[in-house]
Write a protein that holds these residues in place. Structure first.
Motif, mmCIF file in Angstrom:
data_model
loop_
_atom_site.group_PDB
_atom_site.id
_atom_site.type_symbol
_atom_site.label_atom_id
_atom_site.label_comp_id
_atom_site.label_asym_id
_atom_site.label_seq_id
_atom_site.Cartn_x
_atom_site.Cartn_y
_atom_site.Cartn_z
ATOM 1 N N THR A 67 -7.325 13.398 3.388
ATOM 2 C CA THR A 67 -6.297 13.352 4.430
ATOM 3 C C THR A 67 -6.167 14.699 5.124
ATOM 4 O OG1 THR A 67 -5.059 11.661 3.216
ATOM 5 C CG2 THR A 67 -3.869 12.896 4.910
ATOM 6 N N ALA A 68 -6.195 15.771 4.341
ATOM 7 C CA ALA A 68 -6.095 17.112 4.915
ATOM 8 C C ALA A 68 -7.287 17.421 5.806
ATOM 9 C CB ALA A 68 -6.003 18.152 3.804
ATOM 10 N N PHE A 69 -8.472 16.958 5.417
ATOM 11 C CA PHE A 69 -9.654 17.210 6.241
ATOM 12 C C PHE A 69 -9.547 16.463 7.565
ATOM 13 C CE2 PHE A 69 -13.838 16.254 7.880
ATOM 14 C CZ PHE A 69 -14.466 17.493 7.826
ATOM 15 N N LEU A 73 -15.325 29.699 15.028
ATOM 16 C CA LEU A 73 -13.932 29.688 15.475
ATOM 17 C C LEU A 73 -13.241 28.368 15.154
ATOM 18 C CD1 LEU A 73 -14.369 31.469 18.928
ATOM 19 C CD2 LEU A 73 -13.559 32.447 16.778
ATOM 20 N N PHE A 74 -13.754 27.264 15.693
ATOM 21 C CA PHE A 74 -13.133 25.968 15.435
ATOM 22 C C PHE A 74 -13.281 25.566 13.969
ATOM 23 C CE2 PHE A 74 -13.896 25.202 20.099
ATOM 24 C CZ PHE A 74 -12.554 25.166 20.444
ATOM 25 N N GLY A 75 -14.444 25.921 13.372
ATOM 26 C CA GLY A 75 -14.623 25.619 11.954
ATOM 27 C C GLY A 75 -13.637 26.374 11.082
ATOM 28 N N SER A 76 -13.348 27.612 11.458
ATOM 29 C CA SER A 76 -12.359 28.388 10.708
ATOM 30 C C SER A 76 -10.962 27.802 10.877
ATOM 31 C CB SER A 76 -12.382 29.839 11.177
ATOM 32 O OG SER A 76 -13.628 30.429 10.892
ATOM 33 N N LEU A 77 -10.660 27.317 12.066
ATOM 34 C CA LEU A 77 -9.369 26.649 12.283
ATOM 35 C C LEU A 77 -9.245 25.434 11.375
ATOM 36 C CD1 LEU A 77 -6.720 26.165 13.834
ATOM 37 C CD2 LEU A 77 -8.084 24.991 15.598
ATOM 38 N N ALA A 78 -10.316 24.669 11.256
ATOM 39 C CA ALA A 78 -10.295 23.509 10.362
ATOM 40 C C ALA A 78 -10.107 23.933 8.908
ATOM 41 C CB ALA A 78 -11.591 22.715 10.516
ATOM 42 N N ALA A 79 -10.761 25.029 8.520
ATOM 43 C CA ALA A 79 -10.628 25.508 7.138
ATOM 44 C C ALA A 79 -9.200 25.955 6.832
ATOM 45 C CB ALA A 79 -11.601 26.658 6.894
ATOM 46 N N VAL A 80 -8.573 26.622 7.792
ATOM 47 C CA VAL A 80 -7.182 27.052 7.599
ATOM 48 C C VAL A 80 -6.269 25.853 7.437
ATOM 49 C CG1 VAL A 80 -5.226 28.160 8.726
ATOM 50 C CG2 VAL A 80 -7.469 29.260 8.766
ATOM 51 N N MET A 81 -6.440 24.847 8.291
ATOM 52 C CA MET A 81 -5.604 23.643 8.210
ATOM 53 C C MET A 81 -5.819 22.908 6.887
ATOM 54 S SD MET A 81 -3.911 23.959 10.904
ATOM 55 C CE MET A 81 -2.951 22.475 10.596
ATOM 56 N N PRO A 95 -11.508 25.665 -1.468
ATOM 57 C CA PRO A 95 -11.341 25.980 -0.052
ATOM 58 C C PRO A 95 -11.909 24.950 0.920
ATOM 59 C CG PRO A 95 -13.031 27.369 -1.029
ATOM 60 C CD PRO A 95 -12.383 26.633 -2.151
ATOM 61 N N THR A 96 -12.789 24.064 0.468
ATOM 62 C CA THR A 96 -13.377 23.072 1.369
ATOM 63 C C THR A 96 -13.314 21.682 0.747
ATOM 64 O OG1 THR A 96 -15.626 23.262 0.486
ATOM 65 C CG2 THR A 96 -14.995 24.811 2.236
ATOM 66 N N LEU A 97 -13.507 20.674 1.594
ATOM 67 C CA LEU A 97 -13.512 19.298 1.101
ATOM 68 C C LEU A 97 -14.690 19.062 0.164
ATOM 69 C CD1 LEU A 97 -12.552 16.352 1.111
ATOM 70 C CD2 LEU A 97 -13.906 16.006 3.189
ATOM 71 N N GLY A 98 -15.872 19.568 0.545
ATOM 72 C CA GLY A 98 -17.045 19.356 -0.293
ATOM 73 C C GLY A 98 -16.867 19.907 -1.693
ATOM 74 N N GLU A 99 -16.335 21.121 -1.802
ATOM 75 C CA GLU A 99 -16.113 21.714 -3.122
ATOM 76 C C GLU A 99 -15.058 20.942 -3.908
ATOM 77 O OE1 GLU A 99 -16.395 26.340 -3.020
ATOM 78 O OE2 GLU A 99 -15.739 25.712 -1.025
ATOM 79 N N THR A 100 -14.034 20.444 -3.230
ATOM 80 C CA THR A 100 -12.988 19.671 -3.908
ATOM 81 C C THR A 100 -13.550 18.391 -4.486
ATOM 82 O OG1 THR A 100 -11.327 20.560 -2.382
ATOM 83 C CG2 THR A 100 -10.731 18.588 -3.627
ATOM 84 N N LEU A 101 -14.419 17.711 -3.706
ATOM 85 C CA LEU A 101 -14.984 16.445 -4.165
ATOM 86 C C LEU A 101 -15.861 16.615 -5.400
ATOM 87 C CD1 LEU A 101 -15.956 14.764 -0.760
ATOM 88 C CD2 LEU A 101 -13.930 14.340 -2.172
ATOM 89 N N HIS A 102 -16.439 17.809 -5.587
ATOM 90 C CA HIS A 102 -17.351 18.039 -6.703
ATOM 91 C C HIS A 102 -16.677 18.723 -7.899
ATOM 92 C CE1 HIS A 102 -20.311 17.344 -3.445
ATOM 93 N NE2 HIS A 102 -21.066 16.893 -4.433
ATOM 94 N N LEU A 103 -15.378 18.910 -7.831
ATOM 95 C CA LEU A 103 -14.683 19.497 -8.973
ATOM 96 C C LEU A 103 -14.687 18.530 -10.152
ATOM 97 C CD1 LEU A 103 -11.555 21.126 -7.276
ATOM 98 C CD2 LEU A 103 -13.508 22.320 -8.299
ATOM 99 N N PRO A 104 -14.857 19.045 -11.363
ATOM 100 C CA PRO A 104 -14.803 18.160 -12.533
ATOM 101 C C PRO A 104 -13.367 17.713 -12.803
ATOM 102 C CG PRO A 104 -15.056 20.440 -13.221
ATOM 103 C CD PRO A 104 -15.182 20.438 -11.727
#
Length: 495
Positions: free
Chosen positions: A453-455, A414-422, A432-441
């Motif tokens: 900042t969004a996280f 529940l709270f994790g999904s709220l964080a993902a939406v934000m 969709p997540t910070l971890g995936e964004t950081l590993h993008l080429p």
């Protein structure tokens, strides 16, 4: 001679408690031990986003859906027997999960560990009523039990962080094996078999509907929160709700119900069971998000992030140990109320954290909230056992533990999904997540800043929401518990 016999019995009881605490610590730790390990698991097994959630949630779902059933089964057919069976299953599940070569295998073995955990917790708490027949000693033992359970949740990420800095991710699960083996050796010697006598058979229909209803309802809530509403998810949720409704009605008609709903006529008990749910939901979500914040936003190593969790874990543990003495002075009602406002205050201290600094605020937040978490765990356990006769202690303890495990399982969903939406609303919209964004080429520096900042903003929303819920429940508790409520200490009776 009587004095010698009494001292020998008391010493045996304390050794018995020590043996019981081993599985309790493991079951609690395994609710949080994978928080730090998920990046390593993701790298090794490459789970999908949905599989990652199930790796985290399946254990808590299995424990939460079966606690009520196994609490009663232990009462009827023997708590020691169930403890030994559960410990064996937990050890086998731990080995299988540690050696899993695919996400599906890992999820399957985590479910097995959850089933085993559901056999352990109610019987482990209920057996204290037979080891310690004197009310004051029993209260001390329950306080130690609650502190161990609380500490297990708190130190799970700490232990995982230290192991992950030296070994592969499966090591965080293999550490269960030596404790399980020690329990299987000493439990038959120190623990006597205790079961409830004079009652009929267990109502199988109640067992099946309680387990199925809880599992289906949790599954539906998780998927609605994480992925949105769909026809199949709504149908599953309705089936779960109908099953639980039928189960609740049946408990008032059968001769030997799984749950004595008359317990909820006690106002303190009712607030305590709600308290069992919300703090674990807030703690599991913020602990998981904070682990990501420390590593992926502030750039700390796994071991450093784990060490920062130590002060909060220590405060939580000490608070749980001291709670029985505090309750003796101010009462259970005041303790419950103070727990909610302490947690709310601690969660609000996460709001000043930022992308450049925030370690000090994190330490302060975990320390202040840790006081409330420790009080809540200890008070709930105390009321659950003290409110019923010893022969029904397993069933009552299951209610408290079910609240804890449901909170732990649904907190991330529940709270994790709220964080993902934000994060999706405010982030750079690259992943969709910070971890995936950081590993993008070839991701730009500006996009990384926006993602972090969004996280952090998402973390703040979750912390503020959980704080408001605790403050509201604390306010409700003040109104509901404004008159003193006395929980009668039962006269211990051994079967």
């Amino acid at each position: 001679m009587n004095t010698v016999t009494t001292k020998s019995s008391e010493l045996r009881a304390w050794f018995g408690l020590l043996v019981v605490l081993g599985p309790v610590l493991l079951v609690a730790m395994d609710g949080s031990v994978l928080f730090m390990a998920m990046p390593a698991i993701t790298s090794a097994l490459a789970p999908t986003a949905d599989q990652s959630l199930w790796i985290l949630d399946s254990y808590g779902f299995a424990v939460g859906s079966l606690l009520i059933a196994f609490g009663t089964i232990g009462d009827r057919y023997g708590r020691k027997r169930l403890l030994l069976i559960g410990a064996s299953m937990f050890g086998l599940g731990s080995v299988g999960a540690a050696l899993a070569t695919s996400p599906e295998l890992l999820i399957g073995f985590r479910v097995l560990m959850g089933v085993a955990g559901a056999t352990l917790l109610p019987s482990a708490l209920a057996v204290l009523g037979t080891l310690f027949t004197e009310p004051r000693r029993r209260a001390q033992a329950i306080g130690i039990f609650a502190a161990t359970f609380a500490a297990g949740f708190a130190i799970g990420p700490v232990v995982a962080g230290q192991l992950l800095s030296r070994f592969w991710w499966g090591s965080v699960l293999l550490i269960n094996v030596p404790v399980v083996l020690a329990f299987l050796v000493f439990a038959p010697i120190l623990l006597g078999e205790v079961r409830e006598r004079g009652r009929g058979r267990i109502d199988v229909a109640s067992v099946l509907t309680s387990a199925a209803g809880l599992l289906l309802a949790m599954y539906s809530v998780k998927h609605v929160a994480a992925e949105g509403i769909s026809g199949s998810t709504v149908l599953v949720g309705l089936v779960g709700a109908v099953s639980l409704g039928w189960f609740a009605r049946r408990q008032g008609r059968v001769e030997n119900p799984l749950i004595d709903f008359t317990l909820f006529g006690n106002r303190v008990f009712t607030i305590a069971i709600i308290t069992a749910f919300l703090p674990l939901a807030a703690w599991s979500a913020t602990a998981y998000l904070a682990a990501t914040y420390l590593q992926s936003v502030l750039g700390l190593s796994i071991s450093d992030a784990a060490l920062l969790a130590v002060p909060g874990a220590l405060v939580l543990t000490v608070a749980a140990v001291l709670t029985p003495a505090v309750v003796a002075r101010i009462g259970r009602s005041a303790a419950l109320i103070s727990a909610h406002f302490s947690i709310a205050a601690g969660l609000l201290l996460l709001l000043p954290t930022g992308t450049g600094a925030g370690v000090g605020w994190y330490l302060a937040a975990t320390a202040v909230a840790g006081v409330g978490y420790g009080i809540s765990f200890s008070v709930v356990a105390d009321i659950a056992v003290a409110a019923v006769p010893p022969e029904r202690a397993g069933s009552a303890a299951a209610l408290a533990e079910t609240g804890n495990e449901l909170g732990n399982a649904l907190g991330i969903a529940l709270f994790g999904s709220l964080a993902a939406v934000m994060f999706r609303l405010n982030g750079p919209d690259l992943a969709p997540t910070l971890g995936e964004t950081l590993h993008l080429p070839a991701v730009t520096a500006a996009a990384l800043v926006d993602a972090r900042t969004a996280f952090v903003d998402a973390l703040h929303v979750v912390a503020a929401t959980a704080a408001v819920l605790h403050a509201v429940l604390g306010t409700v508790a003040i109104r509901v518990l404004r008159r003193p409520v006395v929980v009668t200490e039962p006269t211990p009776v051994l079967a």
